[in-house]
Design a protein around this motif. Structure first.
Motif, PDB file in Angstrom:
ATOM      1  N   GLN A 164       0.824  -1.219   0.000  1.00 12.35           N
ATOM      2  CA  GLN A 164       0.000   0.000   0.000  1.00 12.35           C
ATOM      3  C   GLN A 164       0.856   1.266   0.000  1.00 12.35           C
ATOM      4  O   GLN A 164       0.481   2.271  -0.591  1.00 12.35           O
ATOM      5  CB  GLN A 164      -0.942  -0.009   1.210  1.00 12.35           C
ATOM      6  N   SER A 165       2.002   1.198   0.667  1.00 15.92           N
ATOM      7  CA  SER A 165       2.864   2.389   0.719  1.00 15.92           C
ATOM      8  C   SER A 165       3.605   2.600  -0.596  1.00 15.92           C
ATOM      9  O   SER A 165       4.201   3.635  -0.824  1.00 15.92           O
ATOM     10  CB  SER A 165       3.891   2.236   1.846  1.00 15.92           C
ATOM     11  N   GLY A 166       3.592   1.584  -1.468  1.00 17.30           N
ATOM     12  CA  GLY A 166       4.291   1.711  -2.741  1.00 17.30           C
ATOM     13  C   GLY A 166       5.729   1.210  -2.682  1.00 17.30           C
ATOM     14  O   GLY A 166       6.422   1.169  -3.703  1.00 17.30           O
ATOM     15  N   GLU A 167       6.191   0.839  -1.504  1.00 16.48           N
ATOM     16  CA  GLU A 167       7.551   0.288  -1.384  1.00 16.48           C
ATOM     17  C   GLU A 167       7.663  -0.965  -2.261  1.00 16.48           C
ATOM     18  O   GLU A 167       8.657  -1.158  -2.962  1.00 16.48           O
ATOM     19  CB  GLU A 167       7.841  -0.048   0.085  1.00 16.48           C
ATOM     20  N   LEU A 168       6.617  -1.799  -2.205  1.00 11.82           N
ATOM     21  CA  LEU A 168       6.517  -2.921  -3.157  1.00 11.82           C
ATOM     22  C   LEU A 168       5.514  -2.490  -4.229  1.00 11.82           C
ATOM     23  O   LEU A 168       4.314  -2.410  -3.957  1.00 11.82           O
ATOM     24  CB  LEU A 168       6.038  -4.189  -2.446  1.00 11.82           C
ATOM     25  N   ALA A 169       5.995  -2.191  -5.431  1.00  9.96           N
ATOM     26  CA  ALA A 169       5.137  -1.629  -6.478  1.00  9.96           C
ATOM     27  C   ALA A 169       4.590  -2.726  -7.390  1.00  9.96           C
ATOM     28  O   ALA A 169       5.126  -3.842  -7.407  1.00  9.96           O
ATOM     29  CB  ALA A 169       5.941  -0.621  -7.298  1.00  9.96           C
ATOM     30  N   PRO A 170       3.517  -2.422  -8.154  1.00 14.41           N
ATOM     31  CA  PRO A 170       2.958  -3.430  -9.064  1.00 14.41           C
ATOM     32  C   PRO A 170       4.033  -4.053  -9.949  1.00 14.41           C
ATOM     33  O   PRO A 170       4.887  -3.355 -10.504  1.00 14.41           O
ATOM     34  CB  PRO A 170       1.951  -2.625  -9.892  1.00 14.41           C
ATOM     35  N   GLY A 171       4.004  -5.361 -10.065  1.00 18.05           N
ATOM     36  CA  GLY A 171       4.974  -6.083 -10.886  1.00 18.05           C
ATOM     37  C   GLY A 171       6.178  -6.573 -10.101  1.00 18.05           C
ATOM     38  O   GLY A 171       6.893  -7.471 -10.542  1.00 18.05           O
ATOM     39  N   MET A 172       6.429  -5.980  -8.924  1.00 20.81           N
ATOM     40  CA  MET A 172       7.582  -6.407  -8.128  1.00 20.81           C
ATOM     41  C   MET A 172       7.288  -7.724  -7.418  1.00 20.81           C
ATOM     42  O   MET A 172       6.156  -8.055  -7.107  1.00 20.81           O
ATOM     43  CB  MET A 172       7.938  -5.339  -7.092  1.00 20.81           C
ATOM     44  N   LYS A 173       8.377  -8.439  -7.163  1.00 17.86           N
ATOM     45  CA  LYS A 173       8.268  -9.714  -6.459  1.00 17.86           C
ATOM     46  C   LYS A 173       8.204  -9.447  -4.956  1.00 17.86           C
ATOM     47  O   LYS A 173       8.932  -8.599  -4.446  1.00 17.86           O
ATOM     48  CB  LYS A 173       9.519 -10.531  -6.795  1.00 17.86           C
ATOM     49  N   ILE A 174       7.337 -10.148  -4.256  1.00 18.71           N
ATOM     50  CA  ILE A 174       7.318  -9.987  -2.806  1.00 18.71           C
ATOM     51  C   ILE A 174       8.124 -11.133  -2.183  1.00 18.71           C
ATOM     52  O   ILE A 174       8.437 -12.113  -2.866  1.00 18.71           O
ATOM     53  CB  ILE A 174       5.876  -9.901  -2.239  1.00 18.71           C
ATOM     54  N   PRO A 175       8.507 -11.006  -0.897  1.00 20.61           N
ATOM     55  CA  PRO A 175       9.358 -12.039  -0.299  1.00 20.61           C
ATOM     56  C   PRO A 175       8.789 -13.445  -0.487  1.00 20.61           C
ATOM     57  O   PRO A 175       7.582 -13.656  -0.432  1.00 20.61           O
ATOM     58  CB  PRO A 175       9.369 -11.638   1.189  1.00 20.61           C
ATOM     59  N   SER A 176       9.688 -14.384  -0.718  1.00 22.42           N
ATOM     60  CA  SER A 176       9.288 -15.779  -0.934  1.00 22.42           C
ATOM     61  C   SER A 176       9.009 -16.457   0.403  1.00 22.42           C
ATOM     62  O   SER A 176       9.299 -15.917   1.472  1.00 22.42           O
ATOM     63  CB  SER A 176      10.409 -16.518  -1.648  1.00 22.42           C
TER      64      SER A 176
END
Lengths: 242, 242
Positions: free
Chosen positions: A19-31
Motif C-alpha cells: 500500500q505504501s508503494g515500497e513494493l510496487a505493481p509487478g515487483m516480487k514480494i518475499p518468498s
C-alpha cells in the motif's frame, strides 16, 4: 491476542509495504523461504501469510516464479456521478481515448433510442449523436462505450474534442448540470468484437451497463451502452435501510 | 408525431398487454403475419415492432416457433438493504431456500474472515457461523450464497429456521438493526460447482458479490460471498452528483 494468527501479522506487514508503494505493481514480494528466515516461523505460517496477501487481491502467485504485486483493479463507487477520466485518475491511471466513430442518427428513419430501467421506459427523440469510443487506463483498454446524446441539448457536439470527458464538455461548453444517472448492471460474456477491442482471446466476463443521464428532471441528456472488461473492473455500492 | 414510427405504436400496445398480464410469461405473442393483418402495415413495420419488443427484453424469439413473453429478469436496486426473500416477492416470484451447510468456524485454528472494500480492510473475529445456501425464485435457482455471521451477535443462530431471511432473524430474534451494507460487484464466469447448482451446462456469466453488513457503526454482523446467475439477475443503481 498475541498468539493470534502470526500469519496475519506477517501478511499485514506485506500489505502495508504494498500500500505504501515500497513494493510496487509487478515487483516480487518475499518468498516463503525468505519469510521463514526473516520471521523465524514455520513454513505453514509463511505459506498462509502469502496465501492471505494473494486472497485479498494484492498479489498473484506465478507457479515456479514467485508472488508478484498486482496491478490494482479499478474499483468504482456506482452511486456517485463520475466520468471515466476522473475514475481513472482516482485509480492512479492515466486515461486516454480512441474515437471509433461519430455519427448523427437519421431523423427520417425515425430512429429512437429507448431504455427500460426500474420498470420505466425512457425514449429519446432524434436528432441524436452517436459516439463510439474505446477508453484506456494506462494504455490498457477497459471500457467500450456507445453513447447516444441529445443533439438538441448539445448542438455541434462533434466539433469538440471527443477524446476526453463528455461530461466535462456538457458542463463547460453547454452549461448543463448532470442531475442523475440511472444504470442497470448485468454480467455478460464479452462478444467477439468486444474481445478483440480489449485484446482478449479467451472467454472473459464483462459488465454490461445501460445508463441514462438526466440534466434536470425528466430531461434526457444521453443514453449509454457500455461494456467494461470484467477481469479488471469492479463496482462498489453502499446500501442503507429502506 | 402521427407519422412517427408506426412500429413503436404497435410495439407499445404489445408491451402494455405484457405488462398488464394479458400476455403472460411463456405465452406466444402475435406473429408477424397477424400484426400485418390486424394493423394493415408492411412486413417491415411488423418485423420492427416485434424486434423492438424483443430488444426491450419483454419477449424472446424462438426460431421457427414464434415470439414468446419472457420470464422477467429479477432486477434489484443495489442501494437499498433488501433481503433476497423480499427481493423475490417484489419481482413477483415465490422465494425458497435449500440449506447446503451450517458450521461453526473453529476458534483454535484462528480462522478469520476478511474483506477489502473501498480501500478498507475489515476483519471478523471468531466465533463465526458459516451458512451455505442455494436460493430460488419460483423454483429457479438464482443465488448461491455463503455467509459468515458473528456468533457473538447471534448466539445459537443455527437453532433457528435457516430457510428464510437471515435479515429477518437478526431483526426479530436478536433485535439487531442493519445500518449499512457495503458490496463489491464483479463479473465472473460461473465455476463448475456454481454451474451445477444452477443446473447450467454452458459457460454462463455471473455476478460475484462480496458484502459486509453492519449493525451499528463499525460492528460487523456478517460477511457475505454470493454468486448470482448472470442470465436472469441484474442490479440497478442511481448515481447523483459528487
Amino acid at each position: 491476542m498475541s498468539l493470534a494468527a502470526k500469519y496475519l501479522v506477517i501478511s499485514n506487514r506485506l500489505i502495508e509495504r504494498i500500500q505504501s508503494g515500497e513494493l510496487a505493481p509487478g515487483m516480487k514480494i518475499p518468498s516463503e523461504n525468505e519469510i521463514i528466515r526473516e520471521n523465524r516461523v514455520s513454513n505453514t505460517t509463511a505459506r498462509k501469510a502469502l496465501a492471505n496477501v494473494e486472497q485479498l487481491g494484492y498479489a498473484t502467485r506465478i507457479k515456479g516464479r514467485g508472488t508478484f504485486v498486482r496491478q490494482r483493479d479499478v474499483v468504482r463507487s456506482a452511486t456517485k456521478i463520475l466520468s471515466f477520466s476522473q475514475n481513472m485518475r482516482q485509480a492512479g491511471r492515466v486515461p486516454s481515448t480512441k474515437l471509433l466513430g461519430v455519427s448523427q442518427l437519421d431523423y427520417t428513419r425515425q430512429v429512437v433510442r429507448e431504455i427500460v430501467i426500474d420498470g420505466r421506459r425512457y425514449t429519446m427523440q432524434p436528432p441524436i449523436y452517436r459516439i463510439h469510443r474505446l477508453r484506456f487506463g494506462d494504455d490498457e483498454p477497459i471500457l467500450l462505450e456507445e453513447r447516444f446524446i441529445s443533439a438538441a441539448l448539445c448542438p455541434g457536439l462533434p466539433t469538440h474534442d471527443l477524446t476526453g470527458s463528455l461530461y466535462g464538455i456538457y458542463e463547460a461548453v453547454y452549461g448543463l448540470n448532470l442531475t442523475e444517472v440511472k444504470q442497470r448492471i448485468r454480467s455478460i460474456l464479452l462478444d467477439e468484437p468486444a474481445q478483440s477491442y480489449f485484446g482478449l482471446t479467451a472467454e472473459t466476463p464483462g459488465l454490461f451497463i445501460e445508463g441514462i443521464t438526466f440534466s434536470g428532471k425528466e430531461t434526457i441528456l444521453e443514453i449509454e451502452q457500455s461494456i467494461y472488461r470484467g477481469d479488471t473492473y469492479q463496482f462498489t455500492v453502499t446500501a442503507t435501510p429502506r
